[in-house]
Design a protein around this motif. Structure first.
Motif, PDB file in Angstrom:
ATOM      1  N   ALA A  88      23.403  34.944  35.122  1.00  0.00           N
ATOM      2  CA  ALA A  88      24.705  35.577  34.849  1.00  0.00           C
ATOM      3  C   ALA A  88      24.745  35.960  33.361  1.00  0.00           C
ATOM      4  O   ALA A  88      23.805  35.717  32.622  1.00  0.00           O
ATOM      5  CB  ALA A  88      25.835  34.616  35.203  1.00  0.00           C
ATOM      6  N   ASP A  89      25.834  36.541  32.918  1.00  0.00           N
ATOM      7  CA  ASP A  89      25.929  36.971  31.523  1.00  0.00           C
ATOM      8  C   ASP A  89      26.338  35.762  30.668  1.00  0.00           C
ATOM      9  O   ASP A  89      27.480  35.295  30.732  1.00  0.00           O
ATOM     10  CB  ASP A  89      26.953  38.102  31.406  1.00  0.00           C
ATOM     11  N   ARG A  90      25.374  35.251  29.886  1.00  0.00           N
ATOM     12  CA  ARG A  90      25.621  34.029  29.119  1.00  0.00           C
ATOM     13  C   ARG A  90      26.841  34.189  28.194  1.00  0.00           C
ATOM     14  O   ARG A  90      27.685  33.303  28.124  1.00  0.00           O
ATOM     15  CB  ARG A  90      24.361  33.694  28.304  1.00  0.00           C
ATOM     16  N   GLU A  91      26.934  35.323  27.521  1.00  0.00           N
ATOM     17  CA  GLU A  91      28.005  35.482  26.531  1.00  0.00           C
ATOM     18  C   GLU A  91      29.383  35.682  27.165  1.00  0.00           C
ATOM     19  O   GLU A  91      30.378  35.150  26.678  1.00  0.00           O
ATOM     20  CB  GLU A  91      27.709  36.662  25.594  1.00  0.00           C
ATOM     21  N   TRP A  92      29.435  36.459  28.248  1.00  0.00           N
ATOM     22  CA  TRP A  92      30.727  36.862  28.799  1.00  0.00           C
ATOM     23  C   TRP A  92      31.158  36.054  30.005  1.00  0.00           C
ATOM     24  O   TRP A  92      32.320  36.099  30.390  1.00  0.00           O
ATOM     25  CB  TRP A  92      30.713  38.352  29.147  1.00  0.00           C
ATOM     26  N   GLU A  93      30.232  35.359  30.654  1.00  0.00           N
ATOM     27  CA  GLU A  93      30.617  34.585  31.836  1.00  0.00           C
ATOM     28  C   GLU A  93      30.383  33.094  31.613  1.00  0.00           C
ATOM     29  O   GLU A  93      31.288  32.286  31.776  1.00  0.00           O
ATOM     30  CB  GLU A  93      29.822  35.056  33.070  1.00  0.00           C
ATOM     31  N   VAL A  94      29.167  32.742  31.182  1.00  0.00           N
ATOM     32  CA  VAL A  94      28.794  31.319  31.167  1.00  0.00           C
ATOM     33  C   VAL A  94      29.513  30.570  30.050  1.00  0.00           C
ATOM     34  O   VAL A  94      29.990  29.455  30.254  1.00  0.00           O
ATOM     35  CB  VAL A  94      27.263  31.172  31.061  1.00  0.00           C
ATOM     36  N   PHE A  95      29.621  31.181  28.871  1.00  0.00           N
ATOM     37  CA  PHE A  95      30.333  30.505  27.779  1.00  0.00           C
ATOM     38  C   PHE A  95      31.796  30.270  28.154  1.00  0.00           C
ATOM     39  O   PHE A  95      32.444  29.365  27.637  1.00  0.00           O
ATOM     40  CB  PHE A  95      30.246  31.315  26.489  1.00  0.00           C
ATOM     41  N   GLY A  96      32.315  31.078  29.067  1.00  0.00           N
ATOM     42  CA  GLY A  96      33.689  30.896  29.536  1.00  0.00           C
ATOM     43  C   GLY A  96      33.806  29.957  30.724  1.00  0.00           C
ATOM     44  O   GLY A  96      34.894  29.779  31.267  1.00  0.00           O
TER      45      GLY A  96
END
Lengths: 391, 391
Positions: free
Chosen positions: A134-142
């Protein structure tokens, strides 16, 4: 395509928790089985492709295609070895690049393989590595891991189309039943809907038995020019189309979270290339990393209208014996899901079916689709394969 | 090949430490520059390939080709995006797969790109990730990182052939001098042999200035069928050959540690395919991740006899103005070495030279070789490119 391509050999390891076997052992076992099946010697191989998602994180090893070429005894022959990666669609990419390599005229005999060794890490580390699809910056960090993102899709599908919790359960029930005849499957036990619904939530509404497991395993196939195929085996399987499409990596940027546009785009191109419609497809191996994934696939591949995938499965139309059997192998849910191996394993199982020697056999199947998804749908690969009866 | 292929556009970011720019920003900059250079719009792109070694470890992100397609605005078009990886030969693989894709007839306009963001980790973590290009189980666990393994090769080459410490220094001296005209290079300052030899040992006999730096950067090229190339640009560059070979991943399993057999194997095939001999090559971009790497390349590509590569460079025969200029761009040593980007950057620089618009220009160059190595030599990609004058 400049040249048509055929599959002449398939092999795999059993999928499961192989504590006693290494990444390289798994690949070599699958590769040797595929070569034996094709009656091809190592010195005949012109190139190999290896699908692998995350050996860098799972075993801290990159450069893995050269590694497996080395352990397969092909490196000293100088055989080009190319790793491809698109999360858990890596195997689908490996197969497609092998087909393009033969089609280009650069190579005549190519091995497409996929391998993943997932069980060397603890579950927190494994889940964190998985989140790299998944998108680490936009999905996973959230806080959005892959299960949570599929849960959003499941919830939206339930709200919009009335898909039920029981219909999701039937995906797992059917796939476990199908796997009962598959000697390579991680789980060959049957489960009931009640059992599925008694397992803990992973991300509501998805429960543990809605999820494919973490697995170790490898799969391999041998492809050659179609015009040469019967020189290798009596029952080649022909690649009618291999297509791949991308979509936004993040779920929140999608046109519609109740569909995977990458699947429908790749399928549309593949059907056009093969000159088939969804009604011509006899069975399919699809990407049920989560049960909702199979519901979406049944719709996005055109077997059922949008919103009716859950009912299609619940009514038995996706079962062996039904209208369009889906995942007769047992799918990712029951076969297991060693990420980079799955897309190749789907081709292995479709080939077995088309030859008539599958564990749970579909009657009169001559045209198959395989559909392999990366992460939550940023990548999809759709292949159309046939036994040549319709060519 | 079923179809010949040409390069019609190139672009890159400056290589260096881009603290203020993300992985995705770097790629988009390079990609947009390549498209502008080719005069191609995003809606004309049929496929893209992304070379990247280790985003999983550097930024904990896999599935990066779909990610960059997404950020380049191509994902919603469904453009297939394929990451390829073979350590720091990943860029070479991306270019080669793009060429095969066009040659296969599957695509007409393909972007090959490479990108790496290395400076987000501390140096211990970076070095550990880099070690994933070697054999983690058989080399790294025993203390052999990539620098140490190249040091073994350097020491053996010195012992067997009399290669000197000063000859190694001259690789760095020449490449820094060449880079002084390259606006995209990480280091444009000149260095003397005395300065190189005053830097600390990394792995004896290799010193800090024998090593390419850790870098952030991206590069991209656009390839199309050769027969269509002049419809895009006036000065296409033709792909005369693209070949790739593997060797054992571990240095101790090699036939000879004073040569990279993957390079000589790929070069032999490429020369045969292009119908050229080493004497026909006007200049080369080669893989000097360590200075000894350029010495080996000069020999393994056939510019000098085995054992005479150091002298060839020391005598100025590999300098711009000499017999066969090597790394007129400045090479990995001075351009910088963002791992997955380098193989594509070499094609970018060779294209600029063949068009006559390089920063440090080779006179009358019409045939070029690029050579990209993965790790210590488990993979090599060799391309032969020309301006078409000899076609």
């Amino acid at each position: 395509m400049q040249r048509n391509v055929a599959v002449v050999g398939v092999g795999q390891t059993a999928f499961g928790e192989h504590w006693e076997r290494s990444f390289r052992d798994l690949f070599v076992t699958a590769g040797v089985r595929a070569l034996e099946d094709a009656g091809v010697g190592g010195d005949e191989i012109d190139a190999m492709y290896g699908g692998n998602m995350s050996a860098g994180q799972f075993i801290r090893q990159e450069h893995v295609a050269a590694l497996i070429a080395d352990y397969a005894g092909l490196a000293t022959e100088g055989v080009p070895a190319t790793r491809v990666e698109a999360a858990d669609a890596s195997g689908g990419l490996a197969f497609r690049q092998a087909v393009l390599d033969v089609a280009s005229g650069a190579s005549d005999v190519v091995v497409a393989s996929g391998v993943e060794k997932m069980t060397d890490l603890g579950s927190d580390e494994t889940n964190d590595a998985l989140a790299g699809s998944a998108d680490r910056e936009w999905e996973v960090f959230g806080g959005g891991n892959v299960a949570a993102l599929y849960a959003l899709m499941a919830r939206a599908h339930m709200n919009r189309y009335g898909t039920t919790r029981r219909e999701l359960s039937q995906v797992a029930v059917k796939n476990h039943r199908h796997a009962s005849g598959n000697e390579y499957a991680q789980y060959t036990n049957e489960v009931s809907a009640e059992v599925v619904e008694s397992t803990p939530y992973v991300a509501e509404p998805l429960r543990a038995f809605d999820c494919s497991p973490a697995s170790d395993g490898a799969a391999a196939v041998v492809v050659v020019p179609a015009e040469d195929a019967t020189a290798y085996v009596d029952d080649p399987v022909y690649v009618e189309a291999t297509e791949q499409a991308s979509d936004s990596l993040t779920v929140h940027d999608r046109r519609d979270i109740t569909a995977l546009d990458a699947t429908s785009e790749a399928a549309e191109r593949a059907y056009a290339e093969a000159n088939f419609s969804p009604g011509d497809i006899d069975f399919a191996e699809v990407h049920d990393s989560y049960t909702i994934g199979e519901v979406l696939a049944v719709e996005d591949l055109g077997f059922a209208e949008k919103g009716e995938g859950g009912g299609f499965i619940d009514e038995g139309r996706a079962s062996v014996g039904g209208e369009t059997p889906v995942n007769p192998s047992g799918g990712l849910k029951a076969c297991g899901h060693p990420l980079g191996a799955t897309g190749v394993r789907q081709v292995v199982d479709a080939t077995r079916q088309l030859r008539g020697d599958a564990g749970t056999q579909v009657e009169d199947g001559s045209v198959a689709v395989t559909q392999n998804v990366g992460g939550t749908g940023g990548t999809a690969v759709v292949n159309v394969l046939s036994d040549g009866g319709s060519v």
